[in-house]
Each structure stands twice: as structure tokens, then as C-alpha cells.
Design a protein around this motif. Structure first.
Motif, short mmCIF file in Angstrom:
data_model
loop_
_atom_site.label_atom_id
_atom_site.label_comp_id
_atom_site.label_asym_id
_atom_site.label_seq_id
_atom_site.Cartn_x
_atom_site.Cartn_y
_atom_site.Cartn_z
N ARG A 1 2.46 -3.75 7.13
CA ARG A 1 1.52 -2.87 7.90
C ARG A 1 0.45 -2.40 6.55
O ARG A 1 -0.74 -2.16 6.64
N VAL A 2 1.62 -1.67 5.50
CA VAL A 2 0.60 -1.41 4.59
C VAL A 2 -0.22 -2.13 3.94
O VAL A 2 -1.35 -1.84 3.55
N VAL A 3 0.25 -3.35 3.48
CA VAL A 3 -0.79 -4.27 3.03
C VAL A 3 -1.94 -4.79 4.03
O VAL A 3 -3.09 -4.91 3.66
N GLU A 4 -1.82 -4.80 5.12
CA GLU A 4 -2.68 -5.23 6.41
C GLU A 4 -3.63 -4.19 6.33
O GLU A 4 -4.90 -4.67 6.31
N ILE A 5 -3.58 -3.00 6.29
CA ILE A 5 -4.28 -1.77 6.76
C ILE A 5 -4.62 -1.34 5.21
O ILE A 5 -5.78 -0.56 4.91
N GLY A 6 -4.03 -1.63 3.89
CA GLY A 6 -4.43 -1.08 2.67
C GLY A 6 -4.07 0.16 2.47
O GLY A 6 -4.77 0.92 1.59
N ASN A 7 -3.23 0.84 3.36
CA ASN A 7 -3.09 2.26 3.19
C ASN A 7 -1.47 2.29 3.11
O ASN A 7 -0.59 1.90 3.77
N CYS A 8 -1.11 3.30 2.43
CA CYS A 8 0.45 3.56 2.26
C CYS A 8 0.69 5.22 2.42
O CYS A 8 1.21 6.08 1.51
N ASP A 9 -0.07 5.94 3.37
CA ASP A 9 0.63 7.22 3.65
C ASP A 9 1.52 7.21 4.19
O ASP A 9 2.63 6.13 4.45
N CYS A 10 2.63 8.40 4.32
CA CYS A 10 3.95 8.31 4.57
C CYS A 10 4.10 7.69 6.33
O CYS A 10 5.12 7.20 6.43
N ALA A 11 3.21 8.02 6.93
CA ALA A 11 3.28 7.72 8.37
C ALA A 11 3.02 6.25 8.46
O ALA A 11 3.68 5.63 9.48
#
Length: 137
Positions: A74-84
Motif C-alpha cells: 500500500r505504501v508503494v502503491e499510493i506513494g505515501n507513508c503516513d502512520c495510518a
């Protein structure tokens, strides 16, 4: 006489070197408290995972492997690594386990764990770069 003194000195040195780690160990107090450097408010595992008998711990490991793979992908797919994003609730991983694996044999769950570990490892470096940039690695 010199030989006896040297032997005693070596024994004293050995005993003193062995005592240092023992003193350090005595000062270490194990704790069950969770503390993390990043994303401190991570959701806890479902209670049933902690109640699994030791001989069936592979079930808990599989859910953990599903969770890790899903989250890194999911982190890679959306390019976001917030805690949620990096540490969401366990609901999705738990649902996959219950729908696909809950009635499987031990060896099938172990194979599934290997597959989820491979998936997680495939995206780990990309996820790490995204998360490091966000300060969440």
C-alpha cells in the motif's frame, strides 16, 4: 612462585571479565510495554492472536505476514507513508486470513507465509525509501 602468581592473576582477570556481563544483565529489566521510534500509536494485534496456543503459532505468524505485505504494498502503491497507511488496523489482514487460510493445514499456512514474505520483500526497498523520506522508517 612467579608461575603461581601469574596463574592467580589470570584467574582473577578471567573472573572479573566474566562478572561484568552478569552485572549488566542484572540491570536489564524486560518489559512487555510496546514502544516504537516511529508511529507510536500503532494498532494492537487482535486479541485472539495472543490466545493462539503455542503449537499453532504459525497462524499468528501468517496474519502478521499478511499485514506486513499489505501495508508495504500500500505504501508503494499510493506513494505515501503516513502512520495510518503504514500501520492501519488489522482488519484487512484478519479478513484475508479468515477468508482464505483459517481452515488450511499447517503446511499450507507455512507456504502462504513464505509467499507473503516474498511479496513484502519485493516492495521493501521502495517502501523504505518512501517511509524514510516521511520520517517513518
Amino acid at each position: 612462585m612467579n608461575s603461581a602468581r601469574l596463574t592467580l592473576a589470570l584467574i582473577a582477570l578471567a573472573v572479573s571479565l566474566l562478572a561484568v556481563p552478569a552485572l549488566a544483565e542484572r540491570n536489564m529489566v524486560p518489559t512487555l510495554d510496546r514502544s516504537f521510534d516511529v508511529c507510536a500509536d500503532r494498532p494492537t494485534e487482535p486479541a485472539w492472536m495472543h490466545e493462539i496456543p503455542l503449537r499453532q503459532a504459525y497462524q499468528r505468524v501468517l496474519v502478521q505476514d499478511i499485514y506486513r505485505a499489505q501495508n508495504l504494498e500500500r505504501v508503494v502503491e499510493i506513494g505515501n507513508c503516513d502512520c495510518a497507511t503504514r500501520f492501519p488496523s488489522w482488519d484487512a489482514a484478519e479478513a484475508v486470513f479468515r477468508e482464505r487460510y483459517a481452515s488450511d493445514e499447517r503446511w499450507e499456512m507455512l507456504e502462504a507465509s513464505d509467499a507473503y514474505n516474498s511479496r513484502a520483500n519485493d516492495v521493501r526497498l521502495a517502501a523504505k525509501a518512501i517511509c524514510e523520506a516521511a520520517g517513518n522508517w
